[in-house]
Design a protein around this motif. Structure first.
Motif, short mmCIF file in Angstrom:
data_model
loop_
_atom_site.label_atom_id
_atom_site.label_comp_id
_atom_site.label_asym_id
_atom_site.label_seq_id
_atom_site.Cartn_x
_atom_site.Cartn_y
_atom_site.Cartn_z
N SER A 46 1.11 -1.14 -0.11
CA SER A 46 0.11 0.09 -0.03
C SER A 46 0.68 1.77 0.31
O SER A 46 0.50 1.86 -0.86
CB SER A 46 -1.52 -0.18 1.52
OG SER A 46 -0.44 -0.16 2.34
N PHE A 49 2.71 1.42 -3.70
CA PHE A 49 1.08 2.13 -4.12
C PHE A 49 1.22 3.67 -4.47
O PHE A 49 0.47 4.41 -5.40
CB PHE A 49 0.02 0.75 -4.14
CG PHE A 49 -1.26 1.60 -4.98
CD1 PHE A 49 -1.15 1.44 -6.64
CD2 PHE A 49 -2.22 2.58 -4.46
CE1 PHE A 49 -2.14 1.54 -7.18
CE2 PHE A 49 -3.23 2.78 -5.66
CZ PHE A 49 -3.54 2.71 -6.77
N ASN A 196 7.14 0.11 -11.53
CA ASN A 196 6.13 -1.17 -12.08
C ASN A 196 7.09 -1.96 -11.47
O ASN A 196 7.04 -3.17 -10.42
CB ASN A 196 4.78 -1.51 -13.02
CG ASN A 196 4.04 -0.51 -13.28
OD1 ASN A 196 3.90 -0.15 -11.36
ND2 ASN A 196 2.92 -0.80 -13.89
N THR A 199 8.21 -1.54 -7.93
CA THR A 199 7.25 -1.78 -7.39
C THR A 199 7.26 -4.15 -7.11
O THR A 199 7.53 -3.91 -5.90
CB THR A 199 6.16 -1.60 -7.65
OG1 THR A 199 6.58 -0.20 -7.63
CG2 THR A 199 4.93 -1.84 -6.23
#
Length: 506
Positions: A46, A49, A196, A199
């Motif tokens: 989270s 994000f 991404n 991540t």
């Protein structure tokens, strides 16, 4: 508990394993390690994000702002060029148009020049030349106001800049500049794809670290659980020494303290079972020997018969005393043990106890002294309190020296009364003073057996005092005697059934 003890056939083995498997499955679902890993992963994902959204949004806003500033600067330069070249009078138009086409191509956009009659003089797309533009942006710019906005649906930056004379007093026309920001969005999309990938790598690293951290935090607890399982099996000699955070060390220390106390209780219990077995067996053995002696003799004289019967009575009394102590302890252990509260004169109670014990003390030439500082009336269970103080005074007599003394004093304040029992006896070694109130514990086992003690007296005494919301302390020095101090409330307070407090009197 081992399944091997109960397994008799193959069917039962399968059933036990299935039950164990279900238990392990449920245990996994409620595992601290699992939920710690899930929590760490959820927090990390989270956070990443949110950071991705905020970062990409900031990058896009900054790039659009920079593009808008560049367009504004170019529009200002173009406006000055138009004014100085007398563009609206038909001079140097080709030079201005060439510059406009180059800039429109560079910014992937479209430039329109409108005169003060709202006629489109030049459109870099060449589709609106000679037409009229009366859009809201054009009107605002004709009034001398610069307009800049972002059209998200079309993905365009729209700019309307007034063309004014050098003295800024007259508006000659308007420059409309439309620039596509699709290249900015493509740049942000590319950054997003890179982000991404980063991540994903960070999430994988987070999962790995979460497993390591969860294992680090739960491993000490697992060791504690294993130690508790061993305790259930009867192993009380295994301490744990956990390292790490202070809370973990506190758990380790508290566990070891509990383990030590349980070990002492277990040792005391085993010793008690051994002692009580011996104490209960000894009188029975003596009675059997005496009875067999009488049975083997014919025409026993009455004097011998009477002497043997007196010895049998002594042994029966001894057996009865042990049984009474056991029953008293069991009764004190009941959580619902009741107190028969009444207002008693503590002075009279203590004097009666000393009067009853003086013959016993006289056999060893021990003086009993009672000192009262005031008359004390308290709400207590007279029978139980009598037993508690009798135990303390009896101990002072039993563990005393010949020709010694036992002094009992009574005092009170507005809330409590205090009873102090002091003797000139053998004293209690300092290392044993914390254990003497434990049930089944005896400091001098040989002397206790000689005096008929079972190690229950002080445990019973403490329970009685605690039932009265009181407290007891011991102060002793070896070979110099002991002092027991008891504090008990004058008023008995008991919690009512409805959670309130009531004063119970009979």
């Amino acid at each position: 508990m081992s399944h091997g003890i109960y397994i008799q056939n193959g069917v039962l083995v399968i059933s036990s394993r299935t039950k164990k498997a279900k238990k392990k499955k449920n245990s996994f679902l409620y595992s601290m390690r699992l939920w710690l890993v899930v929590a760490l992963i959820a927090v990390t994902i989270s956070s990443l994000f949110i950071m991705r959204l905020v970062a990409l949004n900031n990058i896009e806003v900054q790039l659009r702002t920079r593009r808008g500033n560049e367009l504004s600067n170019y529009a200002l330069i173009l406006s000055n060029q138009i004014v100085r070249s007398n563009y609206f009078k038909g001079e140097n138009m080709e030079i201005v148009h060439a510059d406009m086409n180059q800039s429109a191509s560079m910014y992937n956009g479209r430039i329109l020049i409108i005169d003060n009659q709202y006629n489109i003089v030049k459109d870099t797309y060449s589709t609106l030349d000679g037409l009229t533009s009366i859009s809201q942006e054009t009107v605002q710019a004709m009034n001398g106001e610069s307009v800049k906005k972002y059209n998200k649906e079309d993905g365009m930056l729209e700019l309307a800049v007034p063309i004014t004379t050098e003295d800024k007093k007259e508006v000659l026309g308007v420059i409309l500049f439309y620039s596509s920001v699709l290249d900015i969005q493509r740049t942000c999309d590319s950054i997003g794809r890179s982000f991404n990938g980063i991540t994903t790598a960070l999430v994988g690293l987070c999962i790995l670290l979460s497993l390591v951290i969860a294992n680090f935090f739960t491993k000490p607890l697992k060791r504690v659980a294993n130690s508790i399982d061993r305790m259930v099996e009867g192993h009380f000699d295994e301490e744990i020494h956990l390292r790490g955070f202070s809370e973990i060390r506190m758990i380790s220390d508290s566990f070891n303290t509990m383990l030590g106390k349980m070990q002492k209780v277990e040792n005391s219990r085993q010793e008690f079972v051994s002692n009580v077995s011996h104490e209960l067996k000894t009188p029975i053995t003596s009675i059997k020997v005496l009875a067999d002696s009488l049975n083997m003799q014919e025409n026993v004289p009455n004097e011998v018969y009477k002497e043997f019967m007196q010895d049998i009575v002594v042994e029966i009394d001894r057996e009865n005393q042990i049984i009474n102590d056991l029953l008293a302890l069991v009764k004190m252990d009941k959580s619902v043990a009741e107190l028969n509260i009444s207002a008693i004169n503590v002075n009279d109670t203590l004097e009666m106890i000393l009067k009853r014990l003086r013959p016993i003390a006289a056999k060893r030439n021990i003086e009993l002294v009672f000192e009262s500082f005031r008359q004390v009336t308290a709400e207590c269970d007279e029978v139980k309190l009598n037993l508690a103080f009798t135990n303390l005074v009896e101990n002072g007599i039993k563990y005393n020296v010949a020709g010694g003394w036992v002094k009992v004093s009574l005092d009170a304040d507005h809330k409590y009364f205090y009873v102090k029992v002091t003797d000139s006896g053998i004293g209690i070694p300092k290392e044993y003073q914390d254990q003497i109130f434990e049930r089944f514990y005896r400091v001098d086992k040989a002397r206790s057996r000689e005096t008929g003690g079972t190690g229950l007296g002080l445990a019973i005494t403490k329970n009685i005092i605690l039932m009265h919301d009181g407290a007891i302390k011991v102060f002793s020095k070896e070979d110099e005697g002991s002092t027991f101090v008891v504090r008990i409330p004058l008023k008995h307070i008991q919690e009512g059934l409805n959670g309130g407090v009531k004063n119970e009197k009979n």
